[in-house]
Motif scaffolding. Structure first.
Motif, short mmCIF file in Angstrom:
data_model
loop_
_atom_site.label_atom_id
_atom_site.label_comp_id
_atom_site.label_asym_id
_atom_site.label_seq_id
_atom_site.Cartn_x
_atom_site.Cartn_y
_atom_site.Cartn_z
N SER A 87 0.82 -1.35 -0.34
CA SER A 87 0.28 0.06 0.11
C SER A 87 0.86 1.44 0.38
N GLU A 88 0.45 2.12 -0.57
CA GLU A 88 1.17 3.53 -0.64
C GLU A 88 1.26 4.27 0.62
N PHE A 145 4.81 2.66 1.71
CA PHE A 145 5.62 3.83 1.49
C PHE A 145 6.00 4.14 1.57
N ILE A 146 5.16 5.95 1.32
CA ILE A 146 4.99 6.86 2.38
C ILE A 146 6.17 6.14 4.17
N LEU A 194 9.47 5.98 3.13
CA LEU A 194 9.78 7.63 3.19
C LEU A 194 10.52 8.94 4.75
#
Lengths: 142, 503
Positions: free
Chosen positions: A2-3, A6-7, A10
């Motif tokens: 899922s995004e 990913f975030i 980051l």
């Protein structure tokens, strides 16, 4: 994957970046800004942006395809064996793995691997004069 | 008159055998990477970087090669768009709309030949503009100090942030990551090592080739893995059967569409940030609006709709060289790669580039005339062989990209650590692409991050720490004014979009 994950990655990167940015030290400052300002600014910027984008826009979820995961593994294998097995052998094996996962017969895969390995070794060794590793494994005996 | 003189000298250099050879190599390679869906111009250049590095080519020769790959790829990205309904490069996105129906109707040859002519016209207009404006800009560029350079880079950042078609916050994150990568390495002013730990490969910063190959080539191999056949439709036109003999009448009839689209593409190309994708789509929509109601409907093989996006694509690709050559500022991902390549060859690309190295700039411009003409000839004469270009199977292509990436990085640094960094950057870039973050801000941030920080600090030091140092000259003030204006425009546009959510 899922995004959101990913975030989050980051965000953690930003935090680590900020931490090590704060640890940059110079014995004597020659100029008004110093080397620390930009890294600290960028690290905190990334963290704020990640938080903002978690709150602001819709997250998508992308399924990690098995082909992509396999490709990643093949690249990892290539990276680890590049010195150990030498360029020729490592290239042949990884190329074979990648070709097969795209869907060709074993013969086509093997030929692709061998031709790529020999061609690139030849180009780099004889034409460009750049030695590619021959393999640390084979030098053990000598 | 001076321009003609300089161009003449450039032509003399450009027609040297080695430069002609590199032009040919570049065009062939560019046509190849452009025609194969999935591999873009930036990939092609990235993979050629180590080769020029080891051969020790002169800067202008290397630049001729890179530029030829760039515009060759933009020229030929239409091939797979027309024959297989897959754009070979994002710059031919709209060409599919009219090109593929034409190919299905058995007119693939005509479509390819007409787009070749329109690409040529678009490219030629852009090169003419380059020839006659570069000298003007060079005079302005000579008066740039650190403060002005900072304002210029900030302007480019603002433009690329507001022009990218993705979400604004995603652009910002991408830019931030690029800047973060650029910070790594030895700090010039204080001698402090930043984020290097004890790894010698990092002392001089993360090498340009490592970043470019990771971002473009390796992440591309992951993207290709998701659709091993390149996402091609089953119905690919494999043979060109129609006869193409007399196109001059047809071309003359379509001249206005071609010119209109070229100017649209050129304007978009000159502004940093937008790129060939936007130019291509904008030209198609523009043509649809202007040419609606005339002759046949769009979407079923309209010739005006076919040639317009291609003319715009070429004009945009070559127009993007104007900010690079005149002010040393890249405006797109591919020109950022060219900018970095200049740095690799110990040439400082900045506002003084055109003044300090006129021979490089003018040789490149002269070679563009030759290259554009060659591309036209090749594309008109040999289009029957184009379907063969699309026949390269995925199981050869994909391992090849991986092997070339590894070998290229190994060629410059001979260490496993560099390979590891390249793989990590490749994974990051794959993640970014997967969640539709744009890569252009990242690569621009990486390339321009260092000069931005350095000049910012130099300007502050000159001004004794006073922030008004940045507003001393007219150029700087007007640049900051432009930045303010762009930000305001962006805010207004966002505001209006929010008011009309259905639009």
């Amino acid at each position: 994957m899922s995004e959101r994950l990913f975030i989050l990655i980051l965000f953690v990167c930003g935090a680590v970046y900020l931490y090590f940015g704060l640890k940059i030290e110079v014995p004597f400052a020659y100029e008004p800004l110093g080397p620390r300002t930009f890294p600290v600014l960028l690290g905190s910027c990334l963290m704020v942006l990640c938080l903002l984008s978690l709150g602001l826009h819709k997250m998508t979820t992308v399924r990690l395809q098995s082909g992509v995961a396999g490709h990643g593994l093949a690249i990892l294998f290539y990276l680890l064996t590049f010195h150990l097995l030498g360029f020729m052998l490592a290239t042949t094996i990884s190329t074979y793995a990648i070709s097969r996962s795209v869907g060709c017969s074993w013969m086509q895969g093997l030929l692709t691997g061998l031709i790529l390995a020999i061609a690139f070794y030849g180009i780099f060794h004889f034409l460009l004069g750049l030695p590619l590793p021959l393999g640390a494994l084979f030098r053990l005996g000598s | 008159m001076e321009t003609v003189h300089l161009l003449g000298q450039g032509m003399a250099l450009a027609t040297m055998p080695v430069n002609i050879l590199m032009l040919l190599v570049g065009i062939t390679l560019g046509m190849l990477v452009g025609a194969i869906p999935g591999i873009s111009a930036a990939n092609g250049i990235a993979l050629m970087l180590p080769v020029t590095y080891t051969f020790g080519l002169a800067p202008q020769t290397a630049l001729i090669l890179y530029a030829a790959i760039y515009y060759g790829a933009k020229y030929s990205s239409r091939i797979s768009a027309i024959l297989a309904d897959v754009p070979g490069d994002v710059g031919s996105f709209s060409t599919r709309n009219e090109g593929y129906p034409l190919a299905l109707a058995g007119k693939a040859g005509k479509a390819l030949a007409l787009t070749a002519v329109s690409s040529f016209v678009g490219g030629s207009i852009a090169i003419l503009l380059l020839t006659f404006t570069t000298a003007l800009f060079a005079d302005i560029g000579g008066s740039f100090g650190p403060a002005e350079y900072v304002a210029l880079i900030a302007f480019v950042f603002v433009l690329i942030l507001s022009f990218s078609s993705t979400l604004f916050i995603k652009n910002l994150i991408s830019l931030c990551l690029g800047l973060m990568i650029s910070v790594v390495g030895l700090d010039w002013a204080t001698g402090a090592f930043r984020y290097t730990s004890t790894i010698p490969e990092l002392f001089d910063g993360i090498d340009f080739i490592i970043v470019v190959i990771g971002v473009f080539a390796l992440s591309e191999s992951f993207m290709l893995m998701e659709k091993p056949d390149g996402g091609r439709k089953p119905q690919v036109v494999t043979a060109i059967t129609d006869k193409v003999d007399d196109l001059s009448m047809e071309c003359w009839r379509l001249k206005w569409s071609c010119l209109r689209a070229s100017i649209v593409g050129l304007l978009i190309g000159i502004l940093p940030g937008a790129g060939a994708y936007v130019a291509n789509i904008a030209a198609y929509r523009f043509e649809k609006k202007v040419g609606a109601g005339k002759r046949q409907a769009f979407g079923r093989g309209n010739l005006r709709g076919l040639i317009a996006p291609e003319a715009a694509n070429s004009a945009c690709a070559l127009g993007a060289f104007l900010p690079l050559m005149a002010l040393g500022i890249p405006g797109s991902a591919t020109t950022a790669v060219l900018h970095g390549a200049l740095l690799q060859m110990n040439i400082d690309p900045g506002p003084g580039l055109c003044r300090a190295h006129p021979e490089i700039i003018w040789t490149m411009v002269a070679s563009m005339y030759l290259g554009n003409l060659l591309l036209l000839l090749v594309n008109i004469r040999m289009f029957r062989y184009f379907p063969k270009l699309l026949a390269i199977p995925g199981w050869v292509l994909m391992p090849m990209i991986v092997v070339i990436s590894f070998v290229s990085v190994y060629a410059v640094s001979q260490s496993i650590v560099s390979l590891l960094i390249m793989v990590l950057i490749g994974l990051l870039a794959y993640g970014l692409r997967k969640f539709s973050y744009p890569l252009a801000p990242l690569i621009l941030g990486y390339v321009l991050g260092k000069p931005f920080e350095d000049n910012f600090r130099i300007a502050l030091t000159i001004g004794g720490g006073q922030i008004d140092q940045f507003l001393q000259s007219t150029i700087a003030i007007s640049l900051w004014g432009c930045i303010l204006f762009s930000v305001l425009v962006k805010i207004v546009v966002q505001w209006r979009n929010r008011l009309q959510p259905d639009h």
